[in-house]
Design a protein around this motif. Structure first.
Motif, PDB file in Angstrom:
ATOM      1  N   LYS A 388      10.712 -23.046  39.911  1.00 11.90           N
ATOM      2  CA  LYS A 388      11.232 -23.141  41.040  1.00 11.90           C
ATOM      3  C   LYS A 388      11.996 -21.441  41.309  1.00 11.90           C
ATOM      4  O   LYS A 388      11.919 -21.077  42.316  1.00 11.90           O
ATOM      5  N   ARG A 389      12.523 -21.167  40.246  1.00 12.25           N
ATOM      6  CA  ARG A 389      13.336 -19.814  40.535  1.00 12.25           C
ATOM      7  C   ARG A 389      12.234 -18.776  40.805  1.00 12.25           C
ATOM      8  O   ARG A 389      12.605 -17.679  41.335  1.00 12.25           O
ATOM      9  N   ASP A 391       9.417 -19.182  42.170  1.00  7.85           N
ATOM     10  CA  ASP A 391       8.936 -19.147  43.599  1.00  7.85           C
ATOM     11  C   ASP A 391       9.819 -18.694  44.665  1.00  7.85           C
ATOM     12  O   ASP A 391       9.493 -18.100  45.511  1.00  7.85           O
ATOM     13  N   ALA A 392      11.064 -18.728  44.398  1.00  8.02           N
ATOM     14  CA  ALA A 392      12.250 -18.233  45.212  1.00  8.02           C
ATOM     15  C   ALA A 392      12.290 -16.759  45.079  1.00  8.02           C
ATOM     16  O   ALA A 392      12.989 -16.035  46.014  1.00  8.02           O
TER      17      ALA A 392
END
Length: 396
Positions: A388-389, A391-392
């Motif tokens: 998720k990080r 992707d961010a």
């Protein structure tokens, strides 16, 4: 004592990976393994494929052959279902047996992602299970724990790992493993090589209380070779899986029985491909108030494939400035097995001890415990946050 009746999923003469044959079968057929376990069934893509595997591996004609996971789950004569398939069918192959209440051993990664892991397990503790995070019971990790628990280097201040996924080139994949470049499948260098390694590091030093990370795709286009490693032409594949990772964080105090300093830092750099020529492919240091431990190996595979070459452990005593080599060894019975099966066998040994001693619920004493499916869900949650990080970050 009745033997534990095992069904193997993915033992195939034509499998793209040979982990079932090389990691599991040797122990199960060894007299020590067969004193606890007996293979009673095979499950593959079809009954015909299972029959072919039974013949190829010279198993007893009494071994049942299945092509349907639901049919296997209904078999009352199976105690433990062992899954060694590609990760994206783990849930399909083992879900019915879990629902039926059978014991399940699933290779790592558990499933494609954290969401699927929660769906498979119900996010609950499952004592009657094994996850293939065998690095926790490797002789290197057990010896390192022993030294840290003795207090020899004092309170742990920090730890650093540099690891290289060097079993494969950094710029190509064999066709049978081309899915390593397809993130949605769930099996790739980050989830496998890094995932195995960070799991046993956490088992020794504790979890992250918090972390920061950076991942990057340094080679967005990879060449696809035949399974012998030779290029069959200009075939390439776009990769959406990072091949570089840098992570550092604060260790959570009190999560292990090792003396960890407040705000102790764990840092880890991982890269797919070969390391600088002539240098180790894996370096793990643990820095304490009175000394430092260093483990070196040929790659990020202390859980499996790094034992073909020497793995060294040394201690630097800060007071005397002396460097001492630490001796470690396999148990005598493990030496009868090929390297890839030795640590897997220890998981089987611990599970059998638990099974044959009444299957006690809850946590077990150190030296008897092993990683289970709920441990896998916790690790997949960490990997989920990591991605998720990434992707961010945006493109990179």
């Amino acid at each position: 004592m009745a033997l534990i009746r095992v069904a193997l999923i993915g033992l195939s003469s034509s499998a793209k990976t040979s982990w079932a044959a090389e990691g599991h079968l040797p122990y199960l057929l060894l007299p020590r393994g067969s004193s606890h376990y007996t293979i009673v069934a095979l499950l593959n893509s079809s009954v015909t494929a299972s029959e072919a595997a039974r013949e190829y591996f010279k198993l007893s004609s009494d071994v049942k052959t299945y092509g349907d996971p639901d049919a296997l789950a209904r078999d009352p004569d199976v105690d433990l279902v062992v899954c060694c398939t590609r990760v994206d069918i783990h849930g399909l192959m083992t879900g019915p047996s879990l629902t039926a209440g059978k014991a399940v051993y699933v290779e790592w990664p558990l499933v494609e992602d954290y969401e699927q892991a929660v769906a498979l397990t119900g996010d609950r503790r499952i004592d009657n299970s094994i996850i293939g995070l065998q690095g926790r019971v490797s002789p290197i990790v057990l010896k390192l724990k022993e030294i840290l628990q003795s207090g020899r280097i004092g309170r742990v201040l920090s730890s650093d790992i540099r690891a290289y996924g060097n079993l494969l080139p950094g710029d190509s994949l064999p066709e049978g493993l081309s899915y390593f470049a397809d993130r949605k499948v769930g099996g790739n260098h980050i989830t496998i090589a890094y995932g195995h390694t960070i799991d046993y590091v956490h088992d020794v030093l504790g979890e992250f209380a918090s972390f920061q990370s950076w991942m990057q795709i340094q080679r967005p286009v990879v060449k696809i070779t035949d399974d012998s490693g030779h290029s069959s032409g200009p075939k390439t594949m776009q990769s959406d899986v990072p091949d570089f990772l840098a992570i550092h964080g604060k260790l959570a105090k009190g999560k292990t029985n090792i003396n960890i300093a407040e705000d102790a830092t764990l840092s880890f750099t991982y890269r797919t491909g070969r390391q600088f020529k002539g240098t180790p492919g894996f370096i793990w240091t643990v820095n304490g108030e009175r000394g430092e431990i260093m483990v070196t190996a040929n790659g990020a595979y202390v859980h499996s494939d790094s034992y073909r070459e020497p793995i060294e452990m040394q201690i630097h005593d800060h007071a005397t400035d002396a460097v001492t080599r630490v001796e470690w060894d396999w148990q005598d019975w493990q030496k009868e097995l090929p390297y890839r099966s030795r640590i897997v066998a220890e998981l089987y040994e611990r599970f059998a001890h638990w099974w044959e001693n009444g299957k006690p619920a809850g946590d077990l004493p150190e030296g008897q415990d092993w990683p289970r499916l709920h441990d896998a869900v916790a690790r997949m949650k960490e990997l989920d946050e990591l991605f998720k990080r990434y992707d961010a970050q945006g493109s990179g």
